[in-house]
Design an enzyme around this catalytic site. Sequence first.
Site, mmCIF file in Angstrom:
data_model
loop_
_atom_site.group_PDB
_atom_site.id
_atom_site.type_symbol
_atom_site.label_atom_id
_atom_site.label_comp_id
_atom_site.label_asym_id
_atom_site.label_seq_id
_atom_site.Cartn_x
_atom_site.Cartn_y
_atom_site.Cartn_z
ATOM 1 N N GLU A 113 0.848 -1.182 0.000
ATOM 2 C CA GLU A 113 0.000 0.000 0.000
ATOM 3 C C GLU A 113 0.894 1.246 0.000
ATOM 4 O OE1 GLU A 113 -2.798 0.376 3.227
ATOM 5 O OE2 GLU A 113 -3.789 2.072 2.279
ATOM 6 N N MET B 102 0.802 -2.631 8.763
ATOM 7 C CA MET B 102 0.044 -2.793 7.520
ATOM 8 C C MET B 102 -0.870 -4.009 7.604
ATOM 9 S SD MET B 102 -0.623 -1.729 4.506
ATOM 10 C CE MET B 102 -1.890 -2.582 3.570
ATOM 11 N N ASN C 33 -2.195 -6.229 5.627
ATOM 12 C CA ASN C 33 -2.248 -7.264 4.599
ATOM 13 C C ASN C 33 -3.125 -8.430 5.046
ATOM 14 O OD1 ASN C 33 0.092 -5.876 3.342
ATOM 15 N ND2 ASN C 33 1.121 -6.703 5.149
ATOM 16 N N GLU D 123 -5.083 -2.653 12.952
ATOM 17 C CA GLU D 123 -4.813 -3.515 11.789
ATOM 18 C C GLU D 123 -5.789 -4.684 11.756
ATOM 19 O OE1 GLU D 123 -3.007 -1.999 9.805
ATOM 20 O OE2 GLU D 123 -2.089 -0.646 11.271
ATOM 21 N N HIS E 50 -9.107 -3.649 10.399
ATOM 22 C CA HIS E 50 -9.098 -3.450 8.938
ATOM 23 C C HIS E 50 -9.572 -4.697 8.194
ATOM 24 C CE1 HIS E 50 -7.700 0.455 7.786
ATOM 25 N NE2 HIS E 50 -6.494 0.375 8.322
ATOM 26 N N GLU F 135 -9.764 4.257 6.559
ATOM 27 C CA GLU F 135 -8.891 4.737 7.642
ATOM 28 C C GLU F 135 -9.659 5.494 8.722
ATOM 29 O OE1 GLU F 135 -6.303 3.400 8.080
ATOM 30 O OE2 GLU F 135 -5.624 2.696 6.115
HETATM 31 N N1 B3K Z 1 -2.925 1.112 5.703
HETATM 32 C C1 B3K Z 1 -1.606 1.293 6.244
HETATM 33 C C2 B3K Z 1 -0.929 2.526 5.781
HETATM 34 C C3 B3K Z 1 -0.208 2.401 4.490
HETATM 35 C C4 B3K Z 1 0.621 3.634 4.207
HETATM 36 C C5 B3K Z 1 1.181 3.639 2.830
HETATM 37 N N2 B3K Z 1 2.093 4.740 2.599
HETATM 38 C C6 B3K Z 1 -1.598 1.256 7.731
HETATM 39 C C7 B3K Z 1 -2.870 1.543 8.400
HETATM 40 O O1 B3K Z 1 -3.484 2.575 8.264
HETATM 41 O O2 B3K Z 1 -3.345 0.682 9.088
HETATM 42 ZN ZN ZN Z 2 -5.349 1.980 8.880
#
Ligand code: B3K
Ligand code: ZN
Length: 885
Positions: free
Chosen positions: A118, A260, A262, A295, A298, A317
Site C-alpha cells: 500500500e 500494515m 495485509n 490492523e 481493517h 482509515e
Molecule cells: N494502511 C496502512 C498505511 C499504508 C501507508 C502507505 N504509505 C496502515 C494503516 O493505516 O493501518
Molecule cells: Zn489503517
Amino acid sequence: APTIQRADYRPLSWTVETVDLHFALDPEATVVTNRMLCVRNPDADAGPIRLWGEDLKRLSLTVDGQAPAALRESGALIEIDAGGDRVVVEVRTRIDPKANTTLSGLYLSNGGFFTQCEAEGFRRITCFPDRPDVMARFTVTLEADRANCPVLLSNGNLIGQGELPDGRHYARWEDPFPKPCYLFALVAADLVALERTVQTMSGREVLLQVWVEEGNLDRCGHAMDSLVHSMRWDEETFGLELDLDRFMIVAVADFNMGAMENKGLNIFNTKFVLAKPDTATDIDYEHVESVVAHEYFHNWTGNRVTCRDWFQLTLKEGLTVFRDQQFSADMLARAAGAEGAASARAVKRIDDVRVLRAAQFPEDAGPMAHPIRPDSYQEINNFYTATVYEKGAEVIRMLHTLLGQEGFRNGMDLYFSYHDGEAVTCDDFVEVMSEANNGFDLDQFMRWYSQAGTPRVKASGEWNAAVGSYTLTLAQYTPATPGQHAKLPLVIPVAVGLIGPDGRDCALRLDGEAQDGATTRVLKLTADEQRFRFVGLAAEPVPSLLRGFSAPVVLELDEDDARLAFRMAHDADPFNRWDAAQRYAERVVLAMAADAAAPVPDAFVAAFRALLGDGALDPAFRAQALALPGEAYLLERMAPAEPLALRAALVRLMRTLGERLAADWLALFDAMQVPGEYRYHPADAGRRALANLALRYLAAAGDGEGLARAQTRFEAASNMTERFGALAALVQSTHPAREAALEAFHARYRDDALVLDKWFALQAGAWRWDDAAAPVLDRVRALLSDPAFSLSNPNKVYALLGTYFRANPGEFHAADGSGHAFWAEQVIALNGRNPQVAARMARALESWRRFTPALQASIRAQLERVLASEGLSPDVAEVVGKALD
Ligand code: B3K
Ligand code: ZN
C-alpha cells in the site's frame, strides 16, 4: 509530477480474476513469475489491458502464451490490446530487493525478505493493474534458501511446502478471499512465532501467530493479548468474526510507518509489537494494543470492503481509527471498573484530541490542507495524513453521535450486507448509514467529506433573569483553504451542559420542550447561526460547550479567567474540565510569550494547585490536566508564530509551577509510587504518569529534592516507564548528573534498537534550561554519526530528525537559520534513499508563512534550495512545491 483528479475515475476495461505468483527469492536477483487471468469488465468501456510496473527488469510478457499483438508503454503504464473476454497474461520480472531502499515493494531487512504494497508498491514487484478496485484471488509460491529464510509466509492458508535442490525450499499459500494487490504480502526470513489457538464466536478454531526474531520472543505476549482482545471486541461490538483459519503478525525493524493490514498477514514495525517491562513504557504498551487492534479491524473495514480508488482512503482509515479509539476506550473503561469508567474514557478522548489539535489542525490551516476525501493529489503516499485518519475518525464519530449507538450498528450491518467483497466510495458508506436509519438526512453532512479547514464555532450566551432563560447563540464559519474559498455551513453536533452557580449541572429544557432530566444534550448546528433558548433556570448558568469534543472544531467563546477556573474545578464533563485547564494555561503562556515580563498569575497557580491536590480525581486524568498544552498546538494559536518566545515562556512557566508548588509535587510524587512488580494496567500507568510529571516540574525548577528523587528512581527503577521518566526529568534540567545518566542508559541498552530510539529522541527534543548551554543542533549533528544511527532506518530518522524538526520548535527555529539549513541538508539526503520518509520530514516546514518575517525568509531560502535540488522525488516535490505556492 502530474496531478491526479478524483473526478477522473473510470473503471478499468479489464480486471483480474485470479493471480498465480511465483517468487524465486534472491537478495539481488529475485525472479517473479506472475500469471493473471484477465477478464473484460462488463461495466467499463472497451479498451486495452492496463498494467503498471515500476523499477522492474521485464524478462518476458505473453498473452495466452503468445507475444502480444500490440504493447504500448509510457512511464509506469503498460497497455496491451487483447481480443476475447478472458486471457491469461504472464509476466516475468527481475527485481533487486537489496537495492530497494524505499521500503516500498519487496525489500530486505536484516537478511529477510518483506513487502509493503500500500499504496502502490505492488507495481514494484510485478506488472499489474495496481488499483484497489481490482480484486483478485491470489495463489503464491515462495522459493528461497532454507538456511537464511526458514520461514516462508504469504496471505491466507498454507497449502503446500517442501524441499528443493541446492538447500532451497518452498511454500505455497492460497488466499480464499479476493483482494486488491495493495493487500498482498510475503515474508521470507529467519523468525520464530508465539502461537495461540482461540475459538471464534461461531466456534471455529483459529491459529494466531506473532512472528519475531528469536531474541524477541519474550516481548510478544502483549501483542498477542491485544489481538485476542481485539477479536473479542469486534465480535461483541459489531458481530464481526475473523474469516481465516490463521492470522499472522510479523514484526520488522525497517518499516516506513506503523503497520500494515495485509490480508491474514499483518506486517508491523517492531515498535508496535515488541513490549516487555524493561524496554517498553506504559505508552508503548498502549500503542501496541491500539495498533494491533487497528490492523485487525481493517480485516472488515478495509479488506472485506475496500476503497474504490485512493481518494476514498478515509472510508477505511477514518472508520478504522474510530473503531480502534472505541476499542481502547472500552478496554480502559473495563479496567477502571464502573466507578472510574467515565474518567477512563475521557482520558482516552483527551489523548485523541491532543493528537488532532497538534497534528491535524495545523495541517488543515496550511498549504497541504485537504478534505478528508481529497479531490486531487500528486503522490498518494503524501495523503496518509492526520486529516484522512484523525479528522476522518472524527467525522465517523459525529455520525455515531447523530445516529446513536444502535443506529450506527444497523448502518454497519447494512454496509457489510450490501458491500462485502466490493471496492466502494465514501458516498456508498454514508448512503447505507442513512438507509439503515429510516432515510436519516445526511446530504448536508456530506460536506464534511468535501470541505477542508477547521470550522470555527462562535458561541455567546444571554441570561434573562426576569424569566429564568438562557439563550445560546451558535455561529459557524470555516476559513478558506488552498483552492477552496467559499465554505458552506456544516452539520455540527454541539454537546452542551449548563453549570449552575453551585458547580452542579442544571437540568436542561429547551423552550417548547418537556423536561427530561438530561444535563447534557446535543444541539445540531446546521445554519450559519442558530439560537437555542433554555428555560426554567434559577440562576445564570456557565455554559460548558462541545462536551467530549463532540465535533472537530475550534470553539470561540469569551471566558474570563475566573470562569475558566470555575469550570476547571466543577465541569461535570471530564473532557471539558481538562479543556478548561488547557484554555487557561494557553492564555497564560501566550501572554507570557507576548511579554517577557508578564508574571504567572496567582489565580492560575491556585487553580493548578487545586487540581494537583484533588485526590478524588483519577491520577491519569490529573496527569492530563496538569500537562501544559502541546507546543505545536500553541504555535498554531499564535499569530505570528514566534517559537523562541513561546519556548522562553514555557520554560518560565514550567519553572514557576515547579518552584511555587514544589512541596505539592514532592508529596504527589511520593503518593503516586506503585508498589510491587510491574504490570501493564491503566490504573498503575496513571500513577506512574503523574509521578513522572511531578518529576518534570521539579526538575524544571532545579529542585534539589526532586532531582534527588529522579536520580534514585533512574537507578532503582524496575521498568522502563519509571526509568525513562526519571531520565527525561534529569535531561530536562541543568543537573550535572544528566550526561552520566544518558551514558548509563546507553550502556545498558546499547544493543536494543527500540530503546536507543528513545535515547535519540530524548536528546533531539531537549530544551535548553541554561542560557550558556550549546544548541541542541550540535548534539543532533553529533548523533548522526553515532554507530547506532542510520538514515536507512525510518525509526531512527523519526526519533532523531523527526523529533528535532517536529517536537523541538524552540531549537529548530533558531534565529541564525542553522536548524533550517540542517533540515534542507537532511531532506535532500533522505530523498535519494526513501522518498516517503523524506516527504514526512519535509512537511516540518510547510507552515512557514505563519512565522515572523525573519524566520520566513530563512525558511523560504531552504525550501527553494530543496525544490531546486537534483533528482527530487514526486513525494518531496509535492510537499515543497505546495509550501512555496
Ligand atoms: N494502511 C496502512 C498505511 C499504508 C501507508 C502507505 N504509505 C496502515 C494503516 O493505516 O493501518
Ligand atoms: Zn489503517
